[in-house]
Motif scaffolding. Structure first.
Motif, short mmCIF file in Angstrom:
data_model
loop_
_atom_site.label_atom_id
_atom_site.label_comp_id
_atom_site.label_asym_id
_atom_site.label_seq_id
_atom_site.Cartn_x
_atom_site.Cartn_y
_atom_site.Cartn_z
N HIS A 122 -2.02 -4.66 -14.66
CA HIS A 122 -1.67 -3.32 -13.72
C HIS A 122 -0.73 -3.77 -12.74
O HIS A 122 -0.48 -5.19 -11.62
N ARG A 123 0.57 -3.02 -12.10
CA ARG A 123 1.18 -3.85 -10.94
C ARG A 123 0.90 -3.87 -9.61
O ARG A 123 -0.43 -3.93 -9.00
N ARG A 124 0.95 -4.71 -8.62
CA ARG A 124 0.99 -5.56 -8.03
C ARG A 124 1.17 -4.65 -6.61
O ARG A 124 2.88 -4.78 -6.38
N LEU A 125 0.86 -4.42 -5.59
CA LEU A 125 1.73 -4.47 -3.94
C LEU A 125 1.67 -5.12 -2.93
O LEU A 125 0.23 -6.20 -3.35
N GLU A 126 2.18 -5.72 -2.53
CA GLU A 126 1.83 -6.26 -1.35
C GLU A 126 1.23 -5.67 -0.46
O GLU A 126 0.90 -4.53 0.30
#
Length: 445
Positions: A329-333
């Protein structure tokens, strides 16, 4: 069988919903494509999207999924307000089991509706994050967020029970009682506002309570208000436990949209539940990984009130690469501010979190501060009021002035102009039981 998520405390056998944390990238994209087609059809049953799609000539039955994402309209907070109370409801009211209502601190409050399945999906999202950092049915979880119309409290409450923790619904405020519960019942995990976490620490210091020996804490979640990495690190250091960031918003159900894993290298989006974009808030064009912009979210499983390409106004970026925890799953800063809380002072654009980042890096500064904006001699001025940490009472004016000048210099370096700084003794600035109020605008309009 193997233990998942990189934590030795996780049980070997996991519930089915936890498997969604370990979907492959191809599986995530396939699921998003299917669910986006479905959510567009469901959203079209609401008065707002039904009229909007018809106006655009968009046929939900032939919508092409992820390939057609950018053909879908953006949805704003003002759209939600214009559709109050039931313009976004996609099902009969008889199928709605709960309504949450935003605080309305930035405008007219808006309602968000949930079916029983919506609440289950929401609890599972948060529970995945809790299990991911090692919480189990052996833990005592104290939920120190407000209960009621605010979503933060109930989101973690039901997730905690789903995980099997002994859950203490202590809600917000009454610090003496909070600490009493933590000591008496051996609280090991907490959910708390970052500003309030620091107030709990200061209460313990003032009452000679040894946090490391008198309490049993080992993990905590902070969220619900913007905060810097330095603030998280300060909370972590002072509590002596691992502190994880969580992100959510009422329009997307609440907390659980994205949560840190043990690697703490970005917040993992629950991409099977939410489709995320990062766009330029001015041009509305998508931005590449690493470039900050406005987060836009589409709810993929919501039944009562699906939202399409909702403009959160939160500023973040996608983190490039793959996380060491193994999740695809993509990550957010971390959220660095909001596109609608940007301040312009002396021709400089800035966010309040820039001020916090500087203040939390000064050892003598306490947990509470206030940014006042005033008009002085027909010019906008920023006055930063700062509390000292408890126990640091400077009787000598020279020492106070040295500290003040240090803070002024560091703020000037960050903001590119010179603000006014006032030093206050501990516990003298106003506080609130809920989200901290950090900016008071008293400028002449």
């Amino acid at each position: 069988m193997v233990t998942r998520g990189g934590s030795q405390r996780l049980p070997v056998l996991m519930p089915d919903y936890y498997d969604d944390d370990f979907l492959t990238r191809d599986e995530i994209l396939e699921l998003q494509d299917l669910r986006l087609r479905d959510v567009v059809q469901r959203a079209s049953q609401s008065a707002y999207y039904g009229a909007r799609f018809a106006e655009m000539g968009l046929d939900p039955q032939t919508f092409e999924g992820l390939e057609g994402l950018r053909r879908l309209p953006l949805t704003s907070k003002n759209d939600l307000r214009s559709g109050m109370p039931y313009g976004f409801l996609a099902l009969p009211k008889s199928q709605v089991v709960r309504m949450h209502y935003s605080s309305g601190t930035t405008g007219i409050a808006t309602a968000v509706y949930h079916t029983a399945d919506d609440l289950r999906f929401w609890a599972e999202c948060v529970a995945r994050g809790m299990r991911g950092i090692g919480l189990t049915n052996e833990d005592v979880f104290q939920n120190m967020m407000g209960y009621g119309l605010f979503t933060g409290g109930l989101g973690f409450h039901y997730a905690s029970e789903l995980v099997g923790c002994m859950t203490i619904p202590s809600s917000a405020g009454n610090t003496a009682r909070q600490v009493h519960l933590m000591r008496n019942f051996g609280t090991t995990g907490v959910h708390i506002l970052p500003s309030y976490a620091l107030r709990v620490v200061h209460y313990c210091e003032e009452n000679s309570i040894d946090i490391h020996n008198d309490l049993s804490l080992r993990v905590g979640f902070i969220g619900a208000e913007p905060h810097t990495e330095k603030t998280r690190q300060r909370v972590e250091q002072m509590l002596g436990v691992k502190i994880y960031n969580s992100y959510g918003l009422s329009e997307m159900a609440g907390p659980g949209v994205a949560i840190e894993c043990p690697a703490q290298d970005g917040l993992h989006l629950r991409e099977d539940q939410y489709l995320a974009e990062v766009i330029d808030p001015e041009t509305l064009e998508p931005l590449p990984d690493g470039e900050p912009g406005e987060l836009v979210l589409t709810s993929l499983r919501r039944q009562a009130m699906p939202l399409i390409r909702y403009r959160t106004r939160d500023i973040t970026s996608f983190k490039a690469g793959v996380c060491s925890c193994g999740r695809a799953h993509r990550r957010l800063e971390r959220i660095t501010g909001r596109s609608d809380d940007m301040l312009i002072i002396k021709g400089v654009n800035l966010y309040p979190l820039q001020v916090e980042r500087v203040l939390m890096g000064v050892e003598e500064v306490g947990s509470n501060y206030l940014i006042k904006l005033q008009t002085i001699n027909e010019m906008d001025e920023m006055i930063v009021q700062v509390e000292l940490r408890p126990g640091l009472f400077f009787d000598e004016m020279r020492k106070i002035e040295t500290l003040r000048q240090q803070i002024v210099a560091e703020l000037k370096s960050e903001l590119l102009f010179t603000p006014k700084v006032e030093i206050h003794q501990p516990n003298t600035l106003p506080t609130s039981e809920g989200k901290a109020v950090r900016v008071v605008d008293e400028r002449v309009k």
